[in-house]
Enzyme design. Structure first.
Site, mmCIF file in Angstrom:
data_model
loop_
_atom_site.group_PDB
_atom_site.id
_atom_site.type_symbol
_atom_site.label_atom_id
_atom_site.label_comp_id
_atom_site.label_asym_id
_atom_site.label_seq_id
_atom_site.Cartn_x
_atom_site.Cartn_y
_atom_site.Cartn_z
ATOM 1 N N SER A 46 17.522 51.109 33.151
ATOM 2 C CA SER A 46 17.622 52.457 32.599
ATOM 3 C C SER A 46 18.397 52.536 31.300
ATOM 4 O O SER A 46 18.217 53.475 30.528
ATOM 5 C CB SER A 46 18.261 53.387 33.622
ATOM 6 O OG SER A 46 19.491 52.855 34.076
ATOM 7 N N HIS A 53 12.269 54.739 36.147
ATOM 8 C CA HIS A 53 11.927 55.034 34.752
ATOM 9 C C HIS A 53 10.520 54.585 34.383
ATOM 10 O O HIS A 53 10.081 54.787 33.251
ATOM 11 C CB HIS A 53 12.952 54.380 33.819
ATOM 12 C CG HIS A 53 14.308 54.988 33.966
ATOM 13 N ND1 HIS A 53 14.735 56.067 33.230
ATOM 14 C CD2 HIS A 53 15.316 54.699 34.825
ATOM 15 C CE1 HIS A 53 15.958 56.409 33.609
ATOM 16 N NE2 HIS A 53 16.327 55.595 34.579
ATOM 17 N N LYS A 108 12.030 62.233 36.438
ATOM 18 C CA LYS A 108 12.030 61.729 35.057
ATOM 19 C C LYS A 108 10.649 61.995 34.446
ATOM 20 O O LYS A 108 10.369 63.116 34.073
ATOM 21 C CB LYS A 108 12.472 60.274 35.060
ATOM 22 C CG LYS A 108 13.865 60.154 35.733
ATOM 23 C CD LYS A 108 14.478 58.831 35.636
ATOM 24 C CE LYS A 108 15.654 58.658 36.583
ATOM 25 N NZ LYS A 108 16.693 59.682 36.552
HETATM 26 C C1 LIG Z 1 17.017 53.351 38.015
HETATM 27 C C2 LIG Z 1 17.399 54.693 38.568
HETATM 28 N N1 LIG Z 1 17.228 54.918 39.878
HETATM 29 C C3 LIG Z 1 17.543 56.101 40.427
HETATM 30 C C4 LIG Z 1 18.060 57.128 39.669
HETATM 31 C C5 LIG Z 1 18.416 58.419 40.314
HETATM 32 O O1 LIG Z 1 17.352 59.289 40.254
HETATM 33 P P1 LIG Z 1 17.599 60.859 40.324
HETATM 34 O O2 LIG Z 1 18.076 61.264 38.969
HETATM 35 O O3 LIG Z 1 16.278 61.422 40.687
HETATM 36 O O4 LIG Z 1 18.634 61.093 41.370
HETATM 37 C C6 LIG Z 1 18.235 56.949 38.304
HETATM 38 C C7 LIG Z 1 18.766 58.064 37.477
HETATM 39 O O5 LIG Z 1 19.001 57.967 36.307
HETATM 40 C C8 LIG Z 1 17.902 55.699 37.732
HETATM 41 O O6 LIG Z 1 18.090 55.467 36.429
#
Ligand SMILES: Cc1ncc(COP(=O)(O)O)c(C=O)c1O
Length: 421
Positions: A184, A212, A275
């Site tokens: 990310s 992502h 996202k």
């Molecule tokens: C790789 C990754 N997994 C999970 C999440 C968490 O997702 P959410 O924002 O829907 O809680 C994020 C959030 O930025 C993320 O970057």
């Protein structure tokens, strides 16, 4: 007379320490919806800081679906999904997600964070081992911490190091490899095909977080695994409980064996609806038995109120758009490749980015935040990212592209960044 004890006084010192080290964060207020532009703290800026990659967060079709669901099913869900919280929109979303991902079943969580925090401890426990990439997202890290399994962290994307660890872990009851597919902050991709091979070879489970990449990567927008033709072949009619790995695996990032190889069931795919899909919530998809188990044992599913029905309905509308408008992801990735090249030519270090997330690796937190402030003064929102989100010495400006960025907006960003080299 002694003064009244203040059990929270340590917070003042801890915040002052963050301030001294350039790590104190401030809350900001956005006004209105965000897309390629954003209004923050009263200023209109070109927005290179959102994860709304396909430009769906403010799409009227999602809003209309959400309004209709709220009128039909009410705004709140009122209870956990296993009690009375799982309404028609939730059930429909899970069905559509399974269809979209080509799996037998899917399970929706209140957020992507909750999915990771719940799924990992439901898969491994005392006596098991979990292997995590050093640059995994905080939610995967916390999921691993919540599990009582022994934790092994392998250097970023280093499958040789991972293999050495997994090879030595034969005595553990179960083994689970955990990785982001698209990291990310760095925007680089995990070698998912190679990881699937390792998982098969050492009888391990492989959990991939496509947060992502969902909606952005792969011919159908399923994510990075789809680029490697790596999917759970558990859709009705296919060989149950097996993973196929195809031939489209590029170079060292692949290492996949010739087309036709069948991997045993071990792949657990997680994604977010928050996202590229412009809505909210997280999901896991896989075989029916996996989903049945998680619905019983993932604590963030069992003990948390289901997401509002309107959020599920908006996600369903987004899935339809992902199916019908592949040009969104195609244009996004083409523009990202072009912008990355231009920034590299200017001398910026963009690491191993291969996606719509382009880091400009600066190093020091203070310099990073100064650059972010200068960009803001010039009319751009580009967030500065500091530890603990990234390791010490790797602070960066995180540029994320969205479908609505115009060539003129990108030209303007390149010109502004050129002035700061
Ligand atoms: C790789 C990754 N997994 C999970 C999440 C968490 O997702 P959410 O924002 O829907 O809680 C994020 C959030 O930025 C993320 O970057």
């Amino acid at each position: 007379m002694s003064s009244t004890p203040d059990p929270l006084s340590w917070i003042d010192e801890a915040l002052a320490d963050l301030e001294r080290r350039g790590l104190r964060r401030q809350q900001v207020v956005r006004r209105g919806a965000q897309s390629a532009s954003i209004s923050m703290d009263g200023r209109a800026l070109i927005n290179f800081g959102s994860n709304d990659y396909l430009g769906l967060a403010a799409d009227e079709r999602l809003a209309a679906a959400a309004r209709a669901a709220a009128e039909r099913e009410g705004w709140g869900s009122g209870a956990s999904p296993l009690v009375s919280g799982r309404g028609e929109s939730h059930a429909e979303l899970e069905k559509r997600l399974a269809e979209f991902e080509g799996t037998e079943a899917a399970l929706v969580f209140p957020s992507g964070f909750a999915a990771n925090a719940g799924v990992i401890p439901a898969l491994v426990d005392d006596g098991d081992a979990v292997f995590a990439d050093a640059k995994n997202h905080a939610s995967l890290i916390d999921g691993c911490r919540l599990a009582k399994a022994k934790r092994f962290v392998y250097p970023h994307c280093d499958w040789d190091a991972l293999e050495a660890l997994v090879r030595e872990a034969g005595d553990f009851r179960r083994r689970l490899i955990v990785t982001d597919t698209l990291f990310s902050m760095d925007g680089d991709l995990a070698p998912v095909a190679r990881l699937a091979e390792l998982a098969e070879q050492y009888d391990a489970m492989l959990l991939v977080d496509e947060a992502h990449a969902t909606g952005v990567f792969g011919p159908n927008g399923r994510g990075v695994c789809e680029c490697h033709e790596l999917t759970n072949a558990t859709a009705p009619g296919s060989a149950r409980g097996q993973i196929r790995c195809g031939t489209r695996t590029p170079g060292r990032a692949g290492g996949c064996r010739p087309n036709g190889d069948i991997y045993p069931e071990c792949l657990i795919r997680i994604g977010t609806l928050s996202k590229a899909l412009g809505s909210g919530g997280g999901f896991v998809c896989g075989s029916r038995r996996l989903i049945d188990w998680l619905a019983n044992r993932a604590r963030t599913y069992v003990f948390s109120t289901a997401q509002p029905p309107a959020t599920s309905a908006a996600a369903i509308a987004a899935l339809e758009i992902v199916k019908k408008e592949p040009q969104r992801r195609e244009l996004l990735l083409a523009r990202a490749a072009e912008l990355r090249n231009r920034l590299r030519e200017q001398g910026w270090n963009t690491g191993n980015s291969a996606s719509q997330i382009i880091p400009l690796i600066v190093g020091e937190p203070a310099r990073t935040m100064n650059l972010a402030a200068s960009l803001r003064d010039a009319g751009f929102f580009v967030p500065g990212i500091r530890p603990p989100t990234v390791p010490e010495g790797e602070s960066l400006l995180r540029i994320s592209l969205c479908y609505h960025h115009t060539p003129e907006m990108m030209d303007a960003l390149v010109a502004a960044l050129g002035r700061f080299r």
